[in-house]
Design an enzyme around this catalytic site. Structure first.
Site, PDB file in Angstrom:
ATOM      1  N   ASP A   1       0.737   7.213  -8.613  1.00 47.13           N
ATOM      2  CA  ASP A   1      -0.137   7.495  -7.530  1.00 47.13           C
ATOM      3  C   ASP A   1      -0.948   6.572  -6.346  1.00 47.13           C
ATOM      4  O   ASP A   1      -1.691   5.476  -6.735  1.00 47.13           O
ATOM      5  CB  ASP A   1      -1.339   9.528  -7.559  1.00 47.13           C
ATOM      6  CG  ASP A   1      -1.971   9.365  -6.204  1.00 47.13           C
ATOM      7  OD1 ASP A   1      -1.901   8.724  -5.136  1.00 47.13           O
ATOM      8  OD2 ASP A   1      -2.454  10.096  -6.751  1.00 47.13           O
TER       9      ASP A   1
ATOM     10  N   ASP B   1       1.353   6.504   1.957  1.00 48.42           N
ATOM     11  CA  ASP B   1       0.719   7.482  -0.024  1.00 48.42           C
ATOM     12  C   ASP B   1       2.960   7.750  -0.584  1.00 48.42           C
ATOM     13  O   ASP B   1       3.396   8.495   0.429  1.00 48.42           O
ATOM     14  CB  ASP B   1       0.384   9.040   1.104  1.00 48.42           C
ATOM     15  CG  ASP B   1      -0.120   9.258  -0.269  1.00 48.42           C
ATOM     16  OD1 ASP B   1      -0.660   9.198  -1.420  1.00 48.42           O
ATOM     17  OD2 ASP B   1      -0.425  10.317  -0.101  1.00 48.42           O
TER      18      ASP B   1
END
Ligand SMILES: *[C@@H]1O[C@H](CO)[C@@H](O)[C@H](O)[C@H]1NC(C)=O
Length: 500
Positions: free
Chosen positions: A181, A377
């Protein structure tokens, strides 16, 4: 799909590379039809390739990518190559995937807004207060159970839209498959004895007692201050991360040897989770690759220079992607844009400046993009654009599709520009390119323009953020097949076509 290796959409490419691209495309049986600047550039895509693949080729070895990088394999958590595949049972539905994606986006928006608020406050001198015990952590073991953490919004572990890697932890090293992440910093795994709660995971739980190199971080250790949320019990530092979608992890902040590919990172600080729940699927935890102090990116900066790159494979192919660390991680053909670092510590902000559809730049005022900025992201599935930019993209794409006889059908969840491809094996659709500050450009790969709910409902894989003030997010669908390169030293983010 390697067919986007040398695309013709981005203006920085030379004519020679165009010729090379034509040869490559022809060899793969794909074609990008160039029609000058008339807004007619299209890509021919194989409709079947948008639907999920069913088999995985024998996974490749974790080979280092040259002398200066460490490479791990990246696979989609629910894809055919996932090590978690047999633990998952039924994969989540598209409705669940898109709802979880919306949760993530909203949580990112809240964190960006909170950081913006803090940064404003910091501009005025403030008296340093006493070290607080943040919400959710109190001294004593019972704190884990009494912690007023957010409830989990769904009892079902979805862990959607995320890609996983397998790393080693402890001595001797055991393997753990974790979500990675770029939108958070602290790495954690579920830990024995799971004082309060662990969700079900595929790998055996990490057991600190079985690792000869494990150590708790003490409360007086400066590493404890690097955490966003920390606490103290019995002299041991506690960490907590709440992900905003109801997911959370709380436990001891610890140090142990982290093994990525063949590299050992000694004394790596991570969370030993004793109370964990949320949307993590059957993974063992999470690898935090943000820009904050506790991230692997920053902790291993002494070794890798703050550089890493990953590639998400096109869904239908049986190839796996990669996550590389080190200066050698950057493919030579990466086109870079400045990493904008004045928006707080965690997220990777870049300057998106324009969108091209069919090779033609849409007329969107640049302030529409710059007001809220754009985050790259790894965990968001569908790219979110400011309302004005999304409308322009949707209109241009719709017009391009109409010119080829495709009428819009009903939308699905956050996706509203959808088409029925029933009975069609190949579809010619307009190209979509994203243009960034400094001239970097990303020609969205064939696998990333559309998101297939079913063959009868194939949708433009972009959505509106709802206004022109919120932060846009470049999602992982549009990053597919690109080497996405992050470099904290050079302060750049780059995109290299055809990387996996
Ligand atoms: C770490 O702290 C926990 C809680 O106090 C304790 O149970 C455990 O034994 C400690 N581990 C080590 C290696 O000190």
């Amino acid at each position: 799909m390697a067919t986007a290796a040398s695309s013709s959409r981005c203006p920085s490419h030379s004519f020679l590379r165009l010729l090379a691209a034509a040869a490559v495309l022809a060899a793969f049986g794909f074609a990008r039809a160039a029609a000058g600047s008339s807004g007619d550039e299209t890509v021919l895509l194989n409709v079947q390739s948008l639907l999920p693949g069913r088999s995985c080729a024998a996974p490749q070895e974790n080979k280092p990518n040259g002398a200066t990088s460490a490479r791990m394999q990246v696979v989609h958590q629910h894809g055919p190559c996932s090590p978690l595949a047999d633990a998952h049972g039924k994969p989540p539905s598209h409705a669940e995937i898109l709802a979880a994606d919306q949760n993530r986006v909203e949580s990112i928006q809240r964190r960006v807004a909170a950081t913006a608020g803090k940064l404003k406050k910091r501009a005025a001198p403030v008296q340093p207060g006493p070290k607080k015990n943040p919400a959710g952590i109190h001294p004593g073991h019972s704190s884990f159970s009494s912690a007023p953490l957010l409830p989990v919004s769904s009892g079902r572990a979805l862990g959607t839209g995320n890609y996983v890697v397998t790393l080693g932890l402890g001595t001797p090293a055991s393997k753990y498959t974790v979500v990675f992440d770029t939108g958070s910093d602290t790495t954690w795994v579920q830990c024995r004895p799971c004082v309060v709660k662990c969700y079900k995971q595929k790998d055996p739980l990490f057991d600190p007692a079985k690792s000869s190199t494990y150590a708790n971080v003490s409360c007086s250790d400066s590493a404890c201050d690097d955490l966003d949320e920390s606490g103290c019990t019995g002299g041991h530092c506690l960490y907590a991360v709440q992900y905003g979608d109801g997911s959370y992890t709380v436990g001891f902040f610890a140090r142990d040897t982290l093994t990525i590919a063949h590299d050992a990172i000694k004394g790596f600080q991570f969370g030993c989770g004793e109370k964990n729940d949320g949307l993590f699927g059957k993974t063992a935890g999470l690898l935090g690759l943000g820009r904050g102090k506790t991230s692997l990116t920053v902790q291993a900066q002494y070794r890798y220079g703050g550089a890493f790159a990953y590639c998400f494979p096109a869904l239908s192919t049986d190839t796996t992607g990669y996550l590389d660390f080190g200066p050698g991680a950057s493919p030579a053909n990466a086109r870079v844009t400045p990493m904008l670092t004045d928006n707080g510590p965690t997220f990777y902000f870049v300057g998106l400046t324009g969108i091209r559809v069919g090779g033609k730049q849409l007329s969107i005022p640049e302030t529409v993009f710059s007001t809220g900025g754009t985050i790259v992201d790894s965990g968001t599935v569908i790219t979110r654009l400011p309302e004005t930019a999304y409308s322009a993209l949707s209109s241009a794409f719709t017009a391009g599709m109409a010119a080829r006889g495709f009428k819009k059908v009903q939308g699905y969840s956050i996706l509203e520009t959808c088409y029925d491809f029933t009975g069609i094996s190949e579809a010619t659709v307009p190209t979509v390119s994203l243009v960034f500050k400094g001239g970097a450009c990303l020609d969205v790969d064939e696998s990333g323009i559309l998101y297939a709910i079913s063959q009868a409902q194939v949708c433009l894989a972009f959505a509106s953020i709802g206004d022109d003030e919120s932060t846009g997010i470049l999602g992982n669908t549009q990053q597919k097949t690109y080497g996405v390169v992050y470099d904290l030293g050079k302060k750049t983010v780059g995109f290299a076509p055809g990387a996996c």
